[in-house]
Scaffold this active site. Structure first.
Site, PDB file in Angstrom:
ATOM      1  N   HIS A 170       0.810  -1.223   0.000  1.00  0.00           N
ATOM      2  CA  HIS A 170       0.000   0.000   0.000  1.00  0.00           C
ATOM      3  C   HIS A 170       0.845   1.275   0.000  1.00  0.00           C
ATOM      4  CE1 HIS A 170       0.713   0.234   4.362  1.00  0.00           C
ATOM      5  NE2 HIS A 170       0.294   1.476   4.283  1.00  0.00           N
ATOM      6  N   ASP A 227       7.410  -6.771   9.155  1.00  0.00           N
ATOM      7  CA  ASP A 227       6.218  -5.962   8.898  1.00  0.00           C
ATOM      8  C   ASP A 227       6.500  -4.826   7.896  1.00  0.00           C
ATOM      9  OD1 ASP A 227       3.512  -5.222   9.389  1.00  0.00           O
ATOM     10  OD2 ASP A 227       4.132  -3.732  10.868  1.00  0.00           O
ATOM     11  N   HIS A 232       7.638  -2.378   2.409  1.00  0.00           N
ATOM     12  CA  HIS A 232       7.511  -0.917   2.283  1.00  0.00           C
ATOM     13  C   HIS A 232       8.858  -0.197   2.151  1.00  0.00           C
ATOM     14  CE1 HIS A 232       3.530  -1.929   3.321  1.00  0.00           C
ATOM     15  NE2 HIS A 232       3.628  -1.844   4.628  1.00  0.00           N
TER      16      HIS A 232
HETATM   17  C1  BG6 Z   1       1.318  -1.776   7.500  1.00  0.00           C
HETATM   18  C2  BG6 Z   1       1.923  -2.375   8.739  1.00  0.00           C
HETATM   19  O1  BG6 Z   1       1.647  -2.534   6.381  1.00  0.00           O
HETATM   20  O2  BG6 Z   1       1.802  -0.450   7.334  1.00  0.00           O
HETATM   21  C3  BG6 Z   1       1.587  -1.525   9.949  1.00  0.00           C
HETATM   22  O3  BG6 Z   1       1.426  -3.690   8.933  1.00  0.00           O
HETATM   23  C4  BG6 Z   1       2.013  -0.095   9.723  1.00  0.00           C
HETATM   24  O4  BG6 Z   1       2.215  -2.035  11.117  1.00  0.00           O
HETATM   25  C5  BG6 Z   1       1.475   0.420   8.396  1.00  0.00           C
HETATM   26  O5  BG6 Z   1       1.493   0.686  10.790  1.00  0.00           O
HETATM   27  C6  BG6 Z   1       2.048   1.796   8.072  1.00  0.00           C
HETATM   28  O6  BG6 Z   1       1.375   2.311   6.964  1.00  0.00           O
HETATM   29  P1  BG6 Z   1       0.986   3.839   6.883  1.00  0.00           P
HETATM   30  O7  BG6 Z   1       0.335   3.989   5.561  1.00  0.00           O
HETATM   31  O8  BG6 Z   1       0.097   4.120   8.042  1.00  0.00           O
HETATM   32  O9  BG6 Z   1       2.272   4.597   6.992  1.00  0.00           O
END
Ligand code: BG6
Length: 477
Positions: A170, A227, A232
């Site tokens: 995402h 995670d 990411h």
């Molecule tokens: C998710 C993780 O993929 O991304 C979470 O599982 C994390 O632990 C989150 O908090 C962070 O995403 P964003 O968009 O809130 O920065």
């Protein structure tokens, strides 16, 4: 209204339709797409789950997070529910009988179901593209280590072609993340100095103030490294580090990203540090220790913070360290990339302190306060030569109305239009796991995370990782 073409008609099937992801993100994102005029009017959403429910109950469950307007009412009237067990082939037959033409299968389920749902879709003939496209969207986590990610890829690719698989990360749905490539490749000025001759090091930070909260069960088995890092943070690293693709075609971009991820040298154990929060104060509120989180085993060694120093073995990045850090319950929420350039080589400023000519820094602020800043040095007006750091800043909010987006809109639109650019290919996923596997192995054997108070900058060893290289992290908040 957007200038982009309307996505082709399709049935949008969501496995795990009553879950949080569907309610908080997927349904609102579909409504936003409808409002932008990007969905056909009779788009059907078919929710699948094992709960006792029906069409009206699912519609009501989705009401909570969407704005009630004509677009929602239209989509709402086209929502249907199918109850069934994800391992039951009879359910997939019922599903098949309800589908004609294009279909997207969105796996918003616990990861343990990804493989078996794709098996069932394959066996039931639902992935045959004889009368339209059939696409599978897979949420994270994609595997829990290299072996499980390889096994999952093997399993799903036995049922569907890579072009049918959309592995979600995402972070790639964030506008500021998509802007990284444009910043790099749309500005000759930057690309000219984007290499080890001019760049001293790169810092990638994803700091959160939130704690593990109600996700104890998932998180205790996962930890900060799994995670956030192979997915990411490596996606951000890939966008900063990749070579220019030959085109903006999905495969050209995905190939360059896979190449840079494959070039990450697994860090030495002393270049990977981990921490875990103890009780502390965040934004004036008392926060309990991680070990007190519901469904967390107090004896577990799960880390809530990780920092890494990575080397990328390519001509462009030889000798340029990439420092990555991410953690929960920190002092500030801040996702940013700092590209720090080298010191000026001239001796003109020999007599002043180092701080009077700080190295240039380009900061790509991913969230919050999305924007870009470039730190430069200027002369302070006056008769004597004195320098002063200045910065050239761009804030998205000063220029654009991004509106209330969930971050999933572009991703869902791309699935419907068949653009895989923002999705991870099998080799990228496996490359990410390959780079962190030695650390996972080492941490599972011995040692434990270092404590840090909630509301702090993280463990001291993360500071040491940079100070021992005579460098410093950018301030978190
Ligand atoms: C998710 C993780 O993929 O991304 C979470 O599982 C994390 O632990 C989150 O908090 C962070 O995403 P964003 O968009 O809130 O920065």
């Amino acid at each position: 209204m957007s200038d982009a073409p309307v996505a082709p008609p399709a049935t949008f099937v969501i496995f795990g339709a009553l879950g949080d992801l569907t309610r908080r993100l997927l349904a609102p994102a579909l409504v936003n797409l409808a409002q932008a005029g990007l969905l056909v009017d009779d788009m059907t959403l078919l929710g699948v789950s094992h709960h006792d429910s029906d069409d009206e109950h699912l519609r009501a469950a989705l009401d909570e997070f969407v704005k009630d307007d004509a677009d929602w009412q239209r989509l709402r009237s086209n929502i249907r529910y199918l109850k069934g067990d994800f391992a039951d082939s009879a359910m997939f037959q019922r599903l098949s009988s309800q589908l004609t033409g294009n279909a997207v299968f969105y796996l918003a389920t616990a990861p343990g179901f990804f493989g078996s749902i794709v098996d069932q879709l394959g066996e039931g003939g639902l992935l045959n593209e004889t009368d339209g496209f059939r696409r599978v969207v897979i949420e994270k986590p994609f595997g829990t280590d290299l072996a499980s990610a390889q096994a999952l890829n093997h399993r799903i690719l036995a049922r569907a072609a890579e072009r049918q698989i959309y592995r979600i990360d995402h972070f790639l749905g964030k506008e500021t993340v998509q802007n990284i490539m444009i910043t790099r490749f749309g500005n000759a000025l930057l690309e000219a100095v984007w290499n080890s001759h001019y760049i001293d090091h790169v810092q990638i930070t994803a700091a959160e103030t939130v704690t593990v909260g109600s996700r104890g069960k998932f998180y205790d088995a996962t930890g900060a490294l799994r995670d956030m890092v192979p997915n990411h943070l490596f996606q951000l690293l890939a966008l900063i580090g990749m070579e220019p693709p030959n085109s903006f075609e999905a495969e050209a971009i995905r190939t360059e990203k896979a190449k840079i991820i494959a070039a990450i040298r697994p860090p030495k154990p002393e270049h990977a540090v981990r921490g875990r929060y103890e009780a502390g104060t965040i934004d004036g509120k008392l926060v309990g220790a991680y070990s007190q989180t519901p469904q967390v085993d107090p004896a577990s060694k799960t880390e809530t913070y990780v920092a890494l120093k990575l080397a990328i073995e390519t001509w462009r990045w030889s000798g340029v360290p990439f420092y990555l850090r991410t953690g929960k319950a920190l002092t500030a929420r801040n996702t940013e990339i700092v590209v720090q350039f080298r010191d000026v080589p001239l001796t003109l400023f020999r007599d002043c302190e180092v701080e009077c000519v700080p190295p240039n820094r380009l900061v790509l602020q991913i969230q919050p306060d999305e924007g870009i800043s470039l730190g430069l040095v200027a002369k302070k007006p006056g008769p004597v030569v004195e320098t002063v750091p200045i910065s050239i800043d761009f804030r998205y909010s000063d220029r654009f109305e991004i509106g209330h987006q969930t971050g999933y809109e572009t991703l869902l639109y791309d699935v419907l239009t068949g653009d895989q650019t923002l999705f991870q290919r099998a080799d990228q996923i496996e490359g990410g796991w390959r780079a962190v596997q030695p650390i996972l192995d080492a941490w599972s054997k011995d040692g434990a995370p270092e404590s840090y108070p909630a509301g702090s900058n993280g463990p001291n060893s993360a500071e040491d990782l940079l100070t021992s290289d005579s460098r410093q992290w950018n301030k978190l908040g």
